[in-house]
Structure formats: C-alpha cells, structure tokens
Motif scaffolding. Structure first.
Motif, PDB file in Angstrom:
ATOM      1  N   GLY A   1       0.844  -1.187   0.000  1.00 19.68           N
ATOM      2  CA  GLY A   1       0.000   0.000   0.000  1.00 19.68           C
ATOM      3  C   GLY A   1       0.879   1.236   0.000  1.00 19.68           C
ATOM      4  N   ASP A   2       0.576   2.189   0.913  1.00 27.84           N
ATOM      5  CA  ASP A   2       1.402   3.406   0.984  1.00 27.84           C
ATOM      6  C   ASP A   2       2.437   3.311   2.099  1.00 27.84           C
ATOM      7  OD1 ASP A   2      -0.081   3.754   3.280  1.00 27.84           O
ATOM      8  OD2 ASP A   2      -0.790   5.776   2.775  1.00 27.84           O
TER       9      ASP A   2
ATOM     10  N   GLU B   1      -0.183  -3.265   4.622  1.00 27.34           N
ATOM     11  CA  GLU B   1      -0.621  -1.876   4.472  1.00 27.34           C
ATOM     12  C   GLU B   1      -0.768  -1.177   5.813  1.00 27.34           C
ATOM     13  OE1 GLU B   1      -4.035  -1.406   2.030  1.00 27.34           O
ATOM     14  OE2 GLU B   1      -3.244  -2.615   0.387  1.00 27.34           O
ATOM     15  N   ASP B   2      -1.040  -1.941   6.865  1.00 23.82           N
ATOM     16  CA  ASP B   2      -1.289  -1.303   8.170  1.00 23.82           C
ATOM     17  C   ASP B   2      -0.469  -1.906   9.299  1.00 23.82           C
ATOM     18  OD1 ASP B   2      -2.524  -3.734   8.360  1.00 23.82           O
ATOM     19  OD2 ASP B   2      -4.535  -2.953   8.718  1.00 23.82           O
TER      20      ASP B   2
END
Length: 262
Positions: free
Chosen positions: A11-12, A120-121
């Motif tokens: 993801g980011d 992602e998290d």
C-alpha cells in the motif's frame, strides 16, 4: 548473499532495511511520512544476544563468567549484532529475511535470523537465535527510535504496565518491582499479558507496539525521539532472568507495529 539495502512496500507503507548497518530498519514511511529518527545509529535496531545494559559487562554462563566489551562504560549495552553486517537470505516485495552469525566477543557460535513482514497497516518483526553447539543464555529485543513529532503535536505514549522495575543509580534494575511512575522514562516495565503500548500523534497517526513478550523498556528522555522496546527480559537479564538457547530449542520473539490514521 548480499547486504545491500532492501525496500519493502505494501500500500502506501514503505520500510527500508539496512543489513550492512546492524540489520536495522533505516526508514519506515507511511503515506510519505517518516516515523523513525534518521541517522546511522537510529532507525530501529535489533538487540541481540542481549538487551539493554549488562552490569560491568559480565554475565554468568553456566559456571563461567563471561566479559563483554564495555561499550557504554561501566556497562555493556544492546548486544553485538547491531554492530555487524547482516546477510540477506530472502526478499519479496513485502517480506525480507536477514541473518547474522554471532562471533567474538560473543563466546558461542550461533545464527540470528530476523524476518520483516510489511502490510498496508502493520510491520511484524520476528527474530530467532539458534545454536548447534553449546547452550547459552540470550535475549532478543528491538530498539525503535520513533520521531517525537511528525509535523504536528508531539507524540503521546499510553500503556498500562503491571509494574515498573525499580531503577538504580546505574540505570539497571535493582530487582525490586514498584508501582509504575509517570515519565520521563528510561525504564523497564512488566506487562505479563504481553507488551501493548500505543503511540499517538494527535490528528495524524496512532501506532500500537505489541508483543507476546512481557518486558518493555520505554525511553523518552531525548528531545527528538521516543523508544518503545519489546524484549524477552529486563536489562541485565542475562544475569537476572536468563533464557537459554539450546540445540533443540532456539530463542524466538516477535513484535508487531500496527497503525491507523486518525
């Protein structure tokens, strides 16, 4: 096997690992925002084969007293693996495995493996110490330097430990447990249900440091960064709370940092 820098993405989220610089995580960026203090001594480094300080650099290894170099006089601090070059064993887009062979001044040959898995998290770090020869006491831990400020308000640290290790004038636990005291801290805490510490940068990000281990050192006496260090035993633990690595039983620990925007 190389020891060039590794960049993991999901993801980011982006994590950069520097095997040649002590197997440390050099950078962790969420949406382009750097969470870790930058600099060759910072980021997040592995503490192995011991965590924090060993009093006078000496520990009991069976019937033998071993002497480690006093790299934080009058004590030895944070293990030897952060000073060595690790090798890359495996890399994918979002996972890496790196290894380090313990050598002198550590008296026992052994292999340390660290696996880093990015989502992602969250970021999960797992470390093991394996030996095929002698048994010996060891510890595993991580020493992240989280930036105190991400461009807004300073971070807030929240946790509910069962006790605080009383700290002597030499910054080492005395062996007594006390009620947790307010910070600033350079202290070890007991969390018998597992490490669970939340860092909140108001209006920006919440990050939870979790581990099944019951020991955490919180260090927030520096202006630039806050450290939350899950580990398998307290400082000086090779003497007070030894965990044995044996040919049939490696020492293994993990921690997960999970985050969400707020």
């Amino acid at each position: 096997m190389s020891n060039e820098e590794i960049t993991l993405t999901a993801g980011d989220a982006e994590a950069t690992v520097a095997p040649a610089n002590g197997g440390r995580i050099r950078s962790l960026r969420i949406g382009g925002v750097e969470l870790l203090r930058q600099g060759v001594k910072f980021g997040c480094f592995p503490m192995v084969p011991w965590c924090g300080r060993i009093r006078d650099g000496r520990f009991l290894d069976g019937a033998t007293v071993q002497q480690m170099p006093l790299n934080s006089p009058p004590n030895a601090i944070h293990g030897t693996a952060r000073d060595g070059a690790w090798n890359t064993a495996r890399v994918t887009k979002d996972e890496a495995a790196i290894t380090y062979d313990l050598v002198a001044p550590w008296p026992h040959p052994a292999r340390v493996t660290q696996v880093l898995t990015l989502t992602e998290d969250g970021l999960t770090l797992t470390m093991s110490v394996e030996t095929y020869e002698d048994s010996f006491p060891a510890q595993i831990g991580w020493h992240p330097w989280f930036n105190r400020n991400l461009g807004g308000e300073d971070v807030r640290v929240s946790f509910d430990p069962a006790w605080q290790e009383e700290r002597g004038d030499d910054h080492l636990p005395t062996g007594r447990r006390t009620e947790p005291k307010p910070g600033p801290w350079d202290d070890c805490f007991g969390m018998p249900d597992g490490v669970d510490v939340t860092l909140t940068w108001p209006g920006q990000l919440e990050l939870k440091v979790a581990s099944r281990e019951e020991w955490v050192v919180v260090y927030d006496e520096q202006e630039a960064a806050v450290c939350v260090e899950p580990q398998t035993g307290p400082p000086n633990g090779l003497n007070s709370q030894p965990r044995l690595v044996t040919p049939i039983e490696p020492l293994e620990a993990s921690t997960t940092w999970s985050w969400r925007r707020i």
